[in-house]
Design a protein around this motif. Structure first.
Motif, PDB file in Angstrom:
ATOM      1  N   MET A  47       0.762   7.132  -6.374  1.00  0.00           N
ATOM      2  CA  MET A  47      -0.526   7.792  -6.633  1.00  0.00           C
ATOM      3  C   MET A  47      -0.335   9.292  -6.746  1.00  0.00           C
ATOM      4  O   MET A  47       0.455   9.876  -6.034  1.00  0.00           O
ATOM      5  N   GLU A  48      -1.096   9.875  -7.604  1.00  0.00           N
ATOM      6  CA  GLU A  48      -1.000  11.324  -7.724  1.00  0.00           C
ATOM      7  C   GLU A  48      -2.282  12.015  -7.358  1.00  0.00           C
ATOM      8  O   GLU A  48      -2.286  13.127  -6.873  1.00  0.00           O
ATOM      9  N   LYS A  49      -3.392  11.332  -7.597  1.00  0.00           N
ATOM     10  CA  LYS A  49      -4.673  11.977  -7.249  1.00  0.00           C
ATOM     11  C   LYS A  49      -4.827  12.014  -5.728  1.00  0.00           C
ATOM     12  O   LYS A  49      -4.661  10.998  -5.052  1.00  0.00           O
ATOM     13  N   PRO A  50      -5.141  13.223  -5.238  1.00  0.00           N
ATOM     14  CA  PRO A  50      -5.241  13.342  -3.772  1.00  0.00           C
ATOM     15  C   PRO A  50      -6.314  12.408  -3.203  1.00  0.00           C
ATOM     16  O   PRO A  50      -6.111  11.828  -2.139  1.00  0.00           O
ATOM     17  N   GLU A  51      -7.478  12.204  -3.871  1.00  0.00           N
ATOM     18  CA  GLU A  51      -8.507  11.347  -3.274  1.00  0.00           C
ATOM     19  C   GLU A  51      -8.026   9.909  -3.165  1.00  0.00           C
ATOM     20  O   GLU A  51      -8.314   9.198  -2.211  1.00  0.00           O
ATOM     21  N   ASN A  52      -7.226   9.469  -4.173  1.00  0.00           N
ATOM     22  CA  ASN A  52      -6.699   8.121  -4.088  1.00  0.00           C
ATOM     23  C   ASN A  52      -5.712   7.983  -2.934  1.00  0.00           C
ATOM     24  O   ASN A  52      -5.672   6.991  -2.219  1.00  0.00           O
ATOM     25  N   ARG A  53      -4.852   9.034  -2.775  1.00  0.00           N
ATOM     26  CA  ARG A  53      -3.863   8.989  -1.693  1.00  0.00           C
ATOM     27  C   ARG A  53      -4.558   8.927  -0.331  1.00  0.00           C
ATOM     28  O   ARG A  53      -4.150   8.188   0.559  1.00  0.00           O
ATOM     29  N   ALA A  54      -5.659   9.692  -0.214  1.00  0.00           N
ATOM     30  CA  ALA A  54      -6.390   9.679   1.076  1.00  0.00           C
ATOM     31  C   ALA A  54      -6.949   8.298   1.366  1.00  0.00           C
ATOM     32  O   ALA A  54      -6.854   7.790   2.491  1.00  0.00           O
ATOM     33  N   ALA A  55      -7.507   7.693   0.320  1.00  0.00           N
ATOM     34  CA  ALA A  55      -8.086   6.355   0.517  1.00  0.00           C
ATOM     35  C   ALA A  55      -7.006   5.375   0.969  1.00  0.00           C
ATOM     36  O   ALA A  55      -7.211   4.575   1.879  1.00  0.00           O
ATOM     37  N   LEU A  56      -5.832   5.509   0.316  1.00  0.00           N
ATOM     38  CA  LEU A  56      -4.763   4.587   0.658  1.00  0.00           C
ATOM     39  C   LEU A  56      -4.280   4.806   2.104  1.00  0.00           C
ATOM     40  O   LEU A  56      -3.999   3.867   2.831  1.00  0.00           O
ATOM     41  N   ARG A  57      -4.188   6.135   2.497  1.00  0.00           N
ATOM     42  CA  ARG A  57      -3.756   6.430   3.879  1.00  0.00           C
ATOM     43  C   ARG A  57      -4.730   5.790   4.890  1.00  0.00           C
ATOM     44  O   ARG A  57      -4.328   5.223   5.891  1.00  0.00           O
ATOM     45  N   GLN A  58      -6.009   5.882   4.516  1.00  0.00           N
ATOM     46  CA  GLN A  58      -7.020   5.276   5.400  1.00  0.00           C
ATOM     47  C   GLN A  58      -6.808   3.781   5.497  1.00  0.00           C
ATOM     48  O   GLN A  58      -6.912   3.177   6.564  1.00  0.00           O
ATOM     49  N   MET A  59      -6.475   3.224   4.343  1.00  0.00           N
ATOM     50  CA  MET A  59      -6.292   1.778   4.298  1.00  0.00           C
ATOM     51  C   MET A  59      -5.098   1.373   5.160  1.00  0.00           C
ATOM     52  O   MET A  59      -5.151   0.423   5.940  1.00  0.00           O
ATOM     53  N   ILE A  60      -3.987   2.189   5.012  1.00  0.00           N
ATOM     54  CA  ILE A  60      -2.779   1.878   5.800  1.00  0.00           C
ATOM     55  C   ILE A  60      -3.091   1.951   7.291  1.00  0.00           C
ATOM     56  O   ILE A  60      -2.676   1.115   8.096  1.00  0.00           O
ATOM     57  N   ARG A  61      -3.875   2.958   7.650  1.00  0.00           N
ATOM     58  CA  ARG A  61      -4.243   3.141   9.063  1.00  0.00           C
ATOM     59  C   ARG A  61      -5.025   1.932   9.585  1.00  0.00           C
ATOM     60  O   ARG A  61      -4.775   1.411  10.693  1.00  0.00           O
ATOM     61  N   ALA A  62      -5.953   1.430   8.760  1.00  0.00           N
ATOM     62  CA  ALA A  62      -6.750   0.261   9.160  1.00  0.00           C
ATOM     63  C   ALA A  62      -5.867  -0.956   9.316  1.00  0.00           C
ATOM     64  O   ALA A  62      -6.019  -1.749  10.265  1.00  0.00           O
ATOM     65  N   VAL A  63      -4.901  -1.067   8.359  1.00  0.00           N
ATOM     66  CA  VAL A  63      -3.987  -2.208   8.444  1.00  0.00           C
ATOM     67  C   VAL A  63      -3.177  -2.122   9.734  1.00  0.00           C
ATOM     68  O   VAL A  63      -3.007  -3.109  10.443  1.00  0.00           O
ATOM     69  N   ASP A  64      -2.715  -0.892  10.074  1.00  0.00           N
ATOM     70  CA  ASP A  64      -1.951  -0.693  11.320  1.00  0.00           C
ATOM     71  C   ASP A  64      -2.750  -1.161  12.537  1.00  0.00           C
ATOM     72  O   ASP A  64      -2.242  -1.856  13.415  1.00  0.00           O
ATOM     73  N   GLU A  65      -4.033  -0.715  12.521  1.00  0.00           N
ATOM     74  CA  GLU A  65      -4.902  -1.058  13.675  1.00  0.00           C
ATOM     75  C   GLU A  65      -5.022  -2.565  13.839  1.00  0.00           C
ATOM     76  O   GLU A  65      -4.863  -3.115  14.936  1.00  0.00           O
ATOM     77  N   ALA A  80       0.835  -1.204   0.000  1.00  0.00           N
ATOM     78  CA  ALA A  80       0.000   0.000   0.000  1.00  0.00           C
ATOM     79  C   ALA A  80       0.865   1.249   0.000  1.00  0.00           C
ATOM     80  O   ALA A  80       0.559   2.245  -0.668  1.00  0.00           O
ATOM     81  N   GLU A  81       2.002   1.204   0.756  1.00  0.00           N
ATOM     82  CA  GLU A  81       2.876   2.371   0.807  1.00  0.00           C
ATOM     83  C   GLU A  81       3.534   2.627  -0.562  1.00  0.00           C
ATOM     84  O   GLU A  81       3.654   3.770  -1.007  1.00  0.00           O
ATOM     85  N   VAL A  82       3.943   1.521  -1.156  1.00  0.00           N
ATOM     86  CA  VAL A  82       4.550   1.661  -2.499  1.00  0.00           C
ATOM     87  C   VAL A  82       3.538   2.311  -3.436  1.00  0.00           C
ATOM     88  O   VAL A  82       3.841   3.282  -4.141  1.00  0.00           O
ATOM     89  N   VAL A  83       2.310   1.794  -3.421  1.00  0.00           N
ATOM     90  CA  VAL A  83       1.276   2.332  -4.289  1.00  0.00           C
ATOM     91  C   VAL A  83       0.999   3.787  -3.943  1.00  0.00           C
ATOM     92  O   VAL A  83       0.833   4.637  -4.800  1.00  0.00           O
TER      93      VAL A  83
END
Lengths: 460, 341
Positions: free
Chosen positions: A270-288, A263-266
């Motif tokens: 990513m360049e679109k801010p909405e995609n980056r936000a979604a991915l950050r959310q995903m990383i956060r969920a994975v962390d949890e 996810a971090e690599v992706v």
């Protein structure tokens, strides 16, 4: 006595039934003793009466064709030696009273051929025991029939009888008391293996699942066998579920790590801010998820090791230093300073190093997690017995109503919904503290904002 | 028929004047309403100090004191049912018969509880004096002779000095005196010597008396050299004013008569009679009174059958000599021994 439906106490029932048997025996003993003794005293009175009457009969003689009697002094005095009973006598020759009391009745008892006949009757306002002795005498070439009646009141008999009753009562009561005491003792003795077993089971710690090995009598063997089987099943069920958790955590963590890396690599690509936000959310969920899995693993491990604690000597100062060293990178990310205060004297604690390490790490981890950036965490080791490992932060602290339930499993403070957490951290610390015979204390920081947590451990 | 009616009428009008003979009657009035009626064999003079001391303690109780012989006491209570509250008698056998035949009341108190066992019977007869039977000698007539120590001695002495003793011996006429009969029958029971002694006394023309007092007087006057079976209490009380009187207690055995009291069934004031019995039972705590009356009180230290001093035992044994046939036989033997002309 307990009602028929409820089993009540075995000992009380045993003692009660034995006492009842003893009481029945005492009463039976009382009556048989009285009957036997009274028969004996009655026979004694009869014998004395017969002796008296016989000696009077022997003193009857014929003098020139006339029948006379010279009552021996002893004949009546012997009746007055034991008791102060009234005495009456009568000498009859051929149905005519020769001397004595004219109105004294003659006993009509079933006389043996030539023996004395006895009777009990009322006479002159009293109850009398009377005897008649018959003797043939020849006077002036004529056969004469001499009857001697001697009667005595039963005062002495009554006195002896009341004495016997007193003695029989005393012996009966004493027998009952001794028998009851002995049966209480016997019941106590018979039930002592049961009590020992109950104690052995009650003494066990909450997590002790070893089989019961106390000596048990044959009657209790099935019960203990059943109990041990049950414990074994419970133990294996627990182990299975712990295993499952460990397995599950392992299986989840490894793929999660892969997902996070990917996810971090992706995210970088990513360049679109909405995609980056979604991915950050995903990383956060994975962390949890990853953190939860880690803590579940920790908890399972703590539970497992607590069951069979393997202790060694540990320097708590070293423990703290080590934990702080490991977590300082994480702290530095948030510009948090950890201040360690150690005493001059060396301290020793008996404990499982892995568990204690785990507990201290969880506390510090919590402190760092809930502290805002650029604050201090104070760690203090207070010597003494027990010694205290004291952690204070300047974070949001605890809500007062949460303090009591925080160490419960999966319980989290009501003010921390925005922070990742499993609710297992303090539970782990509490379990470790208990396994070491110590306690966990949590409170508000007395110096303003923040929380304070103390791990109290026995030391020497 | 008319006579019988008269007799019934008389016994109704004067129930106190029965057929029994009263020798003397004394009244001791008091301000109370209760009168204690005593029928006694003891002389009124002897008993008066006791009654006065009793009334000091119980000033509300008036007392009537009637004196009669022991046989008359028996007649009054046994046959005539005379109404008395207390019967005091030296005839232990007759007292025993009254109690045995159900004519006495039971009485129990602290004072009677203190009496030794031999001094009461059935809690109905209570002895309050112990009076031994003794030999009384005239010392003057005995000069040159050693006083006998026991009955064997006495027999030998009488045989060896018939000249001194002929016609100068006294003893009870047991046909007349109840106490004499009691002493004689106890002697006959206790020693083989009794009948030989009676024989010897018979040969020496022994004089027979009704009462101890007369015998002592005659010994004191020198008419008698010795008197056998005299009440020791009477003899001792005369020692002081009668020089030349010797009192000898035999060392083979001494019969001790117990003067006793009982409450007849017919008593109207049994409570007051009980008070008198308590008073009499406590005589050993009043040595002055015992001294004045000359009646030796029952001493708890005296043991039954343990020494030569033998209190005559209360109990059914005493009924034996009251048996009419036994009495007849005894008196016949005694009379033929004592009267040899």
């Amino acid at each position: 006595m307990s009602a028929a439906g409820s089993p009540g106490s075995i000992r009380r029932r045993l003692v009660g039934q034995l006492a009842l048997v003893a009481a029945l025996l005492s009463v039976a003993f009382f009556f048989s003793l009285r009957v036997v003794a009274e028969r004996a005293t009655e026979a004694t009175q009869d014998n004395i009466l017969a002796a008296s009457a016989t000696s009077i009969a022997d003193a009857v003689y014929s003098d020139a064709g006339e029948i006379r009697v010279e009552i021996p002094y002893s004949a009546l005095s012997m009746l007055g030696t034991v008791s102060e009973d009234r005495v009456f006598y009568r000498v009859i020759v051929d149905g005519r009273t020769l001397t004595g009391y004219d109105d004294l009745p003659v006993p009509e008892g079933r006389a043996r051929a030539r023996g004395p006949a006895f009777a009990t009757y009322g006479y002159r306002d009293d109850t009398f025991r009377a005897v008649v002795v018959t003797r043939a005498l020849s006077a002036a070439n004529q056969a004469r029939r001499v009857q001697v009646v001697v009667a005595q009141t039963r005062l002495g008999l009554a006195a002896i009888s009341s004495r016997i009753t007193t003695i029989a009562t005393a012996i009966g009561v004493a027998f009952f008391l001794v028998a009851t005491a002995l049966s209480a003792f016997a019941a106590q003795n018979a039930l002592s293996p049961l009590n020992r077993l109950a104690e052995a089971v009650a003494r066990r710690g909450p997590k002790d699942l070893r089989p019961v090995t106390a000596e048990t009598p044959t009657e209790l063997a099935p019960l203990v066998g059943g109990l041990n089987g049950f414990i074994a099943r419970l133990g294996s069920a627990l182990t299975r579920s712990e295993d499952l958790i460990v397995e599950a955590a392992h299986r989840v963590r490894t793929p999660l790590a892969t997902v996070r890396t990917q996810a971090e690599v992706v995210h970088l690509q990513m360049e679109k801010p909405e995609n980056r936000a979604a991915l950050r959310q995903m990383i956060r969920a994975v962390d949890e998820s990853s953190r939860s899995a880690g803590q579940l693993l920790d908890h399972a491990m703590v539970t497992l090791r607590s069951d069979q604690l393997e202790t060694e000597e540990i320097d708590p100062a070293e423990l703290l230093r080590d934990a702080i060293h490991r977590l300082s990178p994480t702290a530095e990310l948030k510009d948090i300073a950890i201040n360690l205060h150690l005493p001059d004297t060396p301290l020793r604690v008996q404990g499982d190093p892995i568990l204690l390490q785990n507990a201290v790490r969880n506390i510090l981890d919590n402190a760092i997690k809930y502290s805002p950036a650029d604050t201090d965490i104070t760690v203090r080791l207070t010597p003494g017995s027990p010694c205290r490992l004291h952690f204070c932060d300047q974070g949001r602290g605890f809500e007062a109503q949460d303090i009591a339930r925080l160490p419960d499993r999966f319980s989290r403070g009501s003010n921390v919904e925005d922070v990742v957490g499993s609710g297992l951290g303090l539970t782990i610390v509490q379990d470790v503290a208990r396994a070491h015979g110590g306690t966990l204390e949590i409170a508000q920081n007395p110096k303003g904002e923040g929380a304070c947590v103390s791990l109290v451990l026995p030391s020497y | 028929m008319r006579l019988a009616c008269l007799a019934v009428l008389l016994s109704f009008c004067a129930p106190l004047a029965g057929a029994f003979e009263i020798e003397e009657s004394r009244q001791y009035p008091a301000n109370g309403s209760v009168t204690l009626r005593i029928l006694s064999t003891a002389d009124a003079d002897v008993f008066e100090p006791i009654i006065e001391a009793f009334q000091d303690q119980n000033p509300a109780i008036a007392i009537t004191y009637d004196v009669a012989s022991s046989a008359q006491v028996m007649t009054a209570l046994y046959e005539e049912g005379a109404q008395y509250d207390l019967a005091i008698s030296s005839a232990m056998d007759l007292q025993t018969k009254l109690a045995n035949d159900g004519l006495a009341q039971t009485y129990v108190s602290d004072a009677t509880g203190l009496l030794p066992g031999w001094a009461k019977w059935r809690d109905q007869i209570f002895a309050f004096t112990q009076e031994p039977a003794v030999l009384v000698l005239n010392a003057q007539a005995f000069t040159g002779l050693a006083p006998p120590k026991n009955r064997e001695d006495l027999i030998a002495l009488l045989r060896d000095h018939a000249d001194v003793f002929d016609g100068r011996i006294g003893t009870y006429d047991v046909r007349v005196s109840g106490l004499g009969y009691l002493f004689a029958t106890q002697d006959s029971r206790n020693t083989e010597s009794f009948w030989r002694l009676t024989e010897v006394m018979g040969r020496l023309n022994t004089r027979l008396y009704c009462c101890s007092g007369d015998m002592i007087t005659d010994v004191a006057r020198g008419e008698l050299v010795l008197a056998y079976n005299v009440l020791g209490s009477y003899a001792r009380s005369r020692l002081a004013d009668t020089p030349g009187l010797l009192v000898v207690e035999m060392d083979d055995f001494v019969s001790v008569m117990l003067r006793s009291a009982l409450i007849p069934k017919t008593a109207k004031a049994p409570g007051e009679a009980g008070l008198m019995i308590d008073f009499l039972a406590g005589m050993n705590t009043r040595p002055a009174l015992a001294e004045e009356t000359g009646l030796p009180p029952v001493a708890p230290s005296t043991k039954e059958d343990e020494s030569v001093i033998r209190p005559i035992r209360l109990g059914p044994g005493l009924l034996v000599f009251l048996d009419t046939m036994r009495r007849e036989t005894f008196l016949r033997s005694w009379t033929s021994s004592i009267e040899q002309e």
